[in-house]
Motif scaffolding. Structure first.
Motif, short mmCIF file in Angstrom:
data_model
loop_
_atom_site.label_atom_id
_atom_site.label_comp_id
_atom_site.label_asym_id
_atom_site.label_seq_id
_atom_site.Cartn_x
_atom_site.Cartn_y
_atom_site.Cartn_z
N LEU A 77 0.82 -1.30 0.06
CA LEU A 77 -0.16 -0.06 0.02
C LEU A 77 0.95 1.14 -0.08
O LEU A 77 0.65 2.16 -0.72
CB LEU A 77 -0.74 0.16 1.19
N ASP A 78 2.08 1.28 0.84
CA ASP A 78 3.03 2.51 0.69
C ASP A 78 3.55 2.65 -0.51
O ASP A 78 3.69 3.79 -0.94
CB ASP A 78 3.67 2.23 1.94
N ALA A 79 3.87 1.47 -1.23
CA ALA A 79 4.49 1.56 -2.49
C ALA A 79 3.71 2.01 -3.54
O ALA A 79 4.06 2.76 -4.41
CB ALA A 79 5.22 0.29 -2.97
N TYR A 80 2.51 1.59 -3.63
CA TYR A 80 1.44 2.12 -4.65
C TYR A 80 1.18 3.52 -4.14
O TYR A 80 0.80 4.39 -5.21
CB TYR A 80 0.08 1.26 -4.42
N ALA A 81 0.83 3.88 -2.97
CA ALA A 81 0.59 5.26 -2.63
C ALA A 81 1.76 6.23 -3.22
O ALA A 81 1.21 7.54 -3.71
CB ALA A 81 0.45 5.64 -1.28
N ALA A 82 2.87 6.01 -3.57
CA ALA A 82 3.80 6.88 -4.15
C ALA A 82 4.02 6.74 -5.54
O ALA A 82 4.74 7.56 -6.08
CB ALA A 82 5.13 6.47 -3.59
N GLU A 83 3.04 6.08 -6.16
CA GLU A 83 2.86 5.99 -7.62
C GLU A 83 2.11 7.31 -8.17
O GLU A 83 1.32 7.74 -7.57
CB GLU A 83 2.15 4.95 -8.12
N PRO A 84 2.64 7.79 -9.26
CA PRO A 84 1.85 8.89 -9.93
C PRO A 84 0.36 8.47 -10.11
O PRO A 84 0.26 7.39 -10.88
CB PRO A 84 2.79 9.27 -11.30
#
Length: 301
Positions: free
Chosen positions: A131-138
Motif C-alpha cells: 500500500l505504501d509503494a502504490y501510494a507513491a505511484e503517480p
C-alpha cells in the motif's frame, strides 16, 4: 476456469439457445436450488403459476426436460444439472460485469477506485509495504482493503466485488486470473510454547501428524460447511491462534506468520512442507490503470 464477463460474452449469454433471458435463467436456478416451486416463488417474490409457466416455456424452447415433477417432489434431470452449473456461472458473470461497470463509472467521477481483497492475517508485512509503494505511484487512487475469510478472495474477485486480490498457492486457486508472483516462502508449525516440539530446530510433516492431542484445525468449505475430522472448527486466523494457545490444535502456516505470533506460541520450521507462493491476481479483461499501477508497485517490492 475463469468467468468471461466481457460484453461480447454477456451478449452471447443473453441470446443463449434461441433467446434465453437472464430472468428465465434466474428463475430456473432458484427452482433448481430449492427443488420446490412454492419456496422458489417466495424467494423470487412472484406467484407460483407464472414461475411454473416460465420453466415449462424454457424446457420447450431448449427441447429438454430440466426438472422431473411429481405431486410430492421436484428433481433435477441430467440436463437440468448441467444448466444449473452453467447457469450459476453465467449469472455470476452478468452480476460481476454490472458491478465492475458501476465501479468504472464511479471512478470516472473521481470516486474511490480500487478494492483489494486478502485473507485476514495472511498478508503479514507485505500488505502495508504494498500500500505504501502504490501510494507513491503517480496517479495512485485510494485503495479499500477487504479482509475476508479463508478461500473467499477468489470468489470476491471473480464476482466483481474486488478489483485485485492477494492469493496464496497452493491453498488458493488462481485459475482464470492474470497473476504475478510476489514471494515464495517455507512453512512453520505453530504450537503452544510449552509443547515438547517447540524447542526443536525443525520438524517434518510426519512429526506433526503424530502429535497427540493437537489435531490440525478444520477450515470451512466454500459452502460454509466443515470437513469431517477431529480438529476444532476455525473461521479466521485470530480464532486459530487462540485455539492453539489453549493447547487444542497445531497449524502449519507460511513462514511470514512468525512475525505476528502472540506470546505463548512457538514456531518451528517444517522442512518438507510445500512452499507457499503469494500472488497478486486480477481479472484478465481488466483495463484499469489503477490496477496496473498497483501490480507494478507490487512487482517492484
Amino acid at each position: 476456469m475463469g468467468i468471461d464477463t466481457s460484453p461480447i460474452s454477456i451478449a452471447r449469454f443473453r441470446r443463449y439457445r434461441g433467446g434465453m433471458e437472464t430472468r428465465e435463467l434466474r428463475y430456473f436456478v432458484t427452482v433448481a436450488e430449492e427443488l420446490h416451486f412454492g419456496r422458489a416463488a417466495q424467494r423470487l417474490g412472484i406467484a407460483q403459476p407464472p414461475l411454473s409457466r416460465a420453466i415449462g416455456q424454457l424446457e420447450r424452447r431448449l427441447g429438454v426436460t430440466l426438472l422431473e415433477r411429481t405431486s410430492r417432489s421436484v428433481a433435477l434431470t441430467a440436463a437440468g444439472s448441467v444448466l444449473l452449473r452453467e447457469g450459476r456461472a453465467a449469472l455470476d458473470a452478468v452480476e460481476a460485469a454490472e458491478r465492475r461497470t458501476r465501479r468504472t463509472a464511479l471512478a470516472a467521477t473521481g470516486s474511490p477506485g480500487l478494492v483489494l481483497v486478502t485473507k485476514a492475517g495472511a498478508a503479514g508485512e507485505l500488505l502495508p509495504k504494498l500500500l505504501d509503494a502504490y501510494a507513491a505511484e503517480p496517479g495512485a487512487v485510494a485503495v479499500d482493503v477487504l479482509l475476508c475469510g479463508i478461500g473467499e478472495q477468489e470468489r470476491l474477485l471473480r464476482d466483481g466485488r474486488a478489483d485485485v486480490a492477494l492469493l496464496h498457492r497452493p491453498f488458493d486457486s488462481a485459475s482464470g486470473f492474470d497473476t504475478e508472483e510476489l514471494r515464495t516462502e517455507g512453512q512453520i508449525v505453530v504450537l503452544p510454547a510449552r509443547h515438547s516440539l517447540a524447542s526443536r530446530a525443525h520438524v517434518l510433516m510426519a512429526d506433526i501428524t503424530a502429535l497427540p492431542g493437537l489435531p490440525m484445525p478444520r477450515w470451512p468449505n466454500l459452502d460454509g460447511t466443515y470437513p469431517d475430522g477431529p480438529g476444532p472448527q476455525v473461521r479466521d486466523h485470530t480464532q486459530l491462534l487462540q485455539t492453539i494457545a489453549l493447547g487444542r490444535a497445531a497449524a502449519v502456516l507460511p513462514e511470514s506468520t512468525r512475525a505476528y505470533l502472540p506470546s505463548g506460541l512457538a514456531a518451528v520450521p517444517v522442512l518438507d512442507a510445500p512452499e507457499v507462493t503469494t500472488l497478486i491476481a486480477w481479472p484478465p479483461h481488466s483495463r484499469s490503470q489503477a490496477v496496473a499501477g498497483l501490480v507494478r508497485a507490487a512487482t517492484r517490492l
